[in-house]
Structure formats: structure tokens, C-alpha cells
Design an enzyme around this catalytic site. Structure first.
Site, PDB file in Angstrom:
ATOM      1  N   GLU A 100       0.848  -1.200   0.000  1.00  0.00           N
ATOM      2  CA  GLU A 100       0.000   0.000   0.000  1.00  0.00           C
ATOM      3  C   GLU A 100       0.884   1.250   0.000  1.00  0.00           C
ATOM      4  OE1 GLU A 100      -2.521   1.399  -0.680  1.00  0.00           O
ATOM      5  OE2 GLU A 100      -3.929   1.829   0.938  1.00  0.00           O
ATOM      6  N   ASP A 101       0.328   2.360  -0.477  1.00  0.00           N
ATOM      7  CA  ASP A 101       1.107   3.603  -0.499  1.00  0.00           C
ATOM      8  C   ASP A 101       1.150   4.264   0.873  1.00  0.00           C
ATOM      9  OD1 ASP A 101      -1.592   4.284  -0.588  1.00  0.00           O
ATOM     10  OD2 ASP A 101      -1.419   5.668  -2.279  1.00  0.00           O
ATOM     11  N   ASP A 104      -3.512   6.050   6.375  1.00  0.00           N
ATOM     12  CA  ASP A 104      -3.888   7.347   6.936  1.00  0.00           C
ATOM     13  C   ASP A 104      -4.813   7.081   8.126  1.00  0.00           C
ATOM     14  OD1 ASP A 104      -4.307  10.126   7.066  1.00  0.00           O
ATOM     15  OD2 ASP A 104      -5.799  10.126   5.483  1.00  0.00           O
ATOM     16  N   PHE A 153      -0.552  16.569   3.564  1.00  0.00           N
ATOM     17  CA  PHE A 153      -0.974  15.866   2.350  1.00  0.00           C
ATOM     18  C   PHE A 153       0.233  15.699   1.447  1.00  0.00           C
ATOM     19  CE2 PHE A 153      -2.905  15.243  -1.792  1.00  0.00           C
ATOM     20  CZ  PHE A 153      -3.855  14.287  -1.484  1.00  0.00           C
ATOM     21  N   ARG A 166       1.660  11.673  -9.749  1.00  0.00           N
ATOM     22  CA  ARG A 166       2.101  10.331  -9.341  1.00  0.00           C
ATOM     23  C   ARG A 166       3.505  10.051  -9.857  1.00  0.00           C
ATOM     24  NH1 ARG A 166      -2.460   7.558  -7.392  1.00  0.00           N
ATOM     25  NH2 ARG A 166      -4.422   8.042  -8.410  1.00  0.00           N
TER      26      ARG A 166
HETATM   27  P1  5GP Z   1      -7.191   5.649   4.896  1.00  0.00           P
HETATM   28  O1  5GP Z   1      -8.363   4.762   4.627  1.00  0.00           O
HETATM   29  O2  5GP Z   1      -6.064   4.992   5.637  1.00  0.00           O
HETATM   30  O3  5GP Z   1      -7.640   6.927   5.577  1.00  0.00           O
HETATM   31  O4  5GP Z   1      -6.703   6.183   3.510  1.00  0.00           O
HETATM   32  C1  5GP Z   1      -5.876   5.538   2.695  1.00  0.00           C
HETATM   33  C2  5GP Z   1      -5.890   6.145   1.307  1.00  0.00           C
HETATM   34  O5  5GP Z   1      -6.120   7.570   1.309  1.00  0.00           O
HETATM   35  C3  5GP Z   1      -4.518   5.973   0.700  1.00  0.00           C
HETATM   36  O6  5GP Z   1      -4.402   4.738   0.051  1.00  0.00           O
HETATM   37  C4  5GP Z   1      -4.431   7.156  -0.242  1.00  0.00           C
HETATM   38  O7  5GP Z   1      -5.004   6.813  -1.476  1.00  0.00           O
HETATM   39  C5  5GP Z   1      -5.262   8.225   0.403  1.00  0.00           C
HETATM   40  N1  5GP Z   1      -4.414   9.183   1.160  1.00  0.00           N
HETATM   41  C6  5GP Z   1      -4.326   9.326   2.494  1.00  0.00           C
HETATM   42  N2  5GP Z   1      -3.449  10.283   2.826  1.00  0.00           N
HETATM   43  C7  5GP Z   1      -2.953  10.768   1.668  1.00  0.00           C
HETATM   44  C8  5GP Z   1      -1.969  11.783   1.349  1.00  0.00           C
HETATM   45  O8  5GP Z   1      -1.373  12.465   2.192  1.00  0.00           O
HETATM   46  N3  5GP Z   1      -1.732  11.975   0.027  1.00  0.00           N
HETATM   47  C9  5GP Z   1      -2.355  11.281  -0.961  1.00  0.00           C
HETATM   48  N4  5GP Z   1      -2.029  11.567  -2.208  1.00  0.00           N
HETATM   49  N5  5GP Z   1      -3.269  10.318  -0.694  1.00  0.00           N
HETATM   50  C10 5GP Z   1      -3.564  10.062   0.609  1.00  0.00           C
END
Ligand code: 5GP
Length: 176
Positions: A100-101, A104, A153, A166
Site C-alpha cells: 500500500e502507499d 492514513d 498531504f 504520481r
Molecule cells: P485511509 O483509509 O487509511 O484513511 O486512507 C488511505 C488512502 O487515502 C490511501 O491509500 C491514499 O489513497 C489516500 N491518502 C491518504 N493520505 C494521503 C496523502 O497524504 N496523500 C495522498 N495523495 N493520498 C492520501
């Protein structure tokens, strides 16, 4: 980069990313000896991380792709997640590494890891390039973590802003 000159600050440069990815690859190689590994690349954000990471893993493995869409509730993910493109093969009995990237709030990975468990894999581990602990809503165990970041972000190295940036070779922060 077009349109964002002066607003983009480098947070983690390409050299630091490459060094950390190499370490994670060595850690994964040591931990998964003798296993039947399936790497799941979560689209789209983890494509660059996954492409670099698999080249640092010295194990026989297969790669699968999985598309996810998280519905947003204002600026934040609502926790409602849809699989937009599923795996092409069963993972029953396999040793799965989800790539995963960024974790959050944790809601997306909580959903995905629970979904994968129903498919009866032998094991599931999570590799995430980034983690934003300040935003945690549900705790998710990250077995292989690249970097911890503050509540900002981030874009680049796979991560987008409105589907763009990206292709930046580093991780940056957009200042308002
Ligand atoms: P979560 O469900 O953990 O809140 O969110 C995960 C997804 O939100 C990540 O896979 C990503 O796509 C997006 N996301 C969360 N924080 C960031 C950020 O700082 N930058 C970007 N580009 N995407 C984020």
C-alpha cells in the site's frame, strides 16, 4: 513540475526512498523464506513503490493487482470502500504481502485485510510506504513500514493530487 512551482517541498528524496525500499526488500526476503508469496499491489498509489520493492525481494513470487475506491466524506475517507478491480487468482493457502502507499485513518486497510482473510490465505502481511499515525482511526498493523509522516498531504512516487503528480520521483508536500 507544471502548475505547482514554488508550492512543492521535498519531504523524502529519491535516494532516501531507494535506500529504505532496499532495506524493506531485504527484511521481506529474510522473513518469507520457503513461502509461496503473492504480492498484492493496491492501485493506483502503490504502483511505483511496488515496482521498486519487488525488485529488492529475492524470492519466487507472483504479483496481483487490486483496485480500491474509498468514498470521501468531505476531505476524509468515510470508511466505505469498494473493490473496483479484484484479484485474478484465489489466494487460499498463499502467503500474501499487501503493498500500500499510505495508511492514513486505517479504514481502507482494515476493510481490505478483513476482506482478504475471508479468502483463507495462509498468512497476510502489510507493507506500506508511509504511515500518518496522527490520523489513526482504526489501528492497523504495518509489518513493513517505509516512513512515518506528519499530518500533511503528500504527493509523488505514486501518490496523487486529483490524479496528477504520481510520476514525481520523490515524495513532496504541497503548501497552500
Ligand atoms: P485511509 O483509509 O487509511 O484513511 O486512507 C488511505 C488512502 O487515502 C490511501 O491509500 C491514499 O489513497 C489516500 N491518502 C491518504 N493520505 C494521503 C496523502 O497524504 N496523500 C495522498 N495523495 N493520498 C492520501
Amino acid at each position: 513540475m507544471q502548475g505547482i512551482e514554488g508550492k512543492l517541498r521535498t519531504l523524502i528524496d529519491a535516494e532516501a526512498i531507494a535506500a529504505r525500499v532496499k532495506e524493506l526488500g531485504a527484511q521481506i526476503t529474510a522473513a518469507h523464506q520457503g513461502q509461496d508469496v503473492v504480492v498484492i499491489c493496491v492501485l493506483k498509489g502503490s504502483i511505483l513503490f511496488c515496482a521498486d520493492l519487488v525488485r529488492q525481494i529475492d524470492l519466487p513470487l507472483t504479483i496481483e493487482f487490486l483496485g480500491l475506491r474509498s468514498y470521501e466524506d468531505g476531505t476524509e475517507t468515510s470508511g466505505v470502500v469498494q473493490i473496483t478491480s479484484d484479484l485474478t487468482k484465489p489466494i487460499e493457502g498463499k502467503d500474501v504481502i499487501v503493498v500500500e502507499d499510505i495508511v492514513d485513518t486505517g479504514l481502507t486497510m482494515q476493510y481490505l485485510l478483513e476482506n482478504l482473510e475471508t479468502r483463507r490465505p495462509r498468512s497476510v502481511k502489510l507493507a506500506s510506504l508511509l504511515h500518518k499515525p496522527a490520523r489513526t482511526r482504526v489501528p492497523v498493523t504495518i509489518d513493513y513500514l517505509g516512513f512515518t509522516v506528519d499530518d500533511v498531504f503528500v504527493i509523488g512516487y505514486g501518490l496523487d493530487y486529483a490524479q496528477r503528480y504520481r510520476n514525481l520521483p520523490f515524495i513532496g508536500v504541497l503548501s497552500p
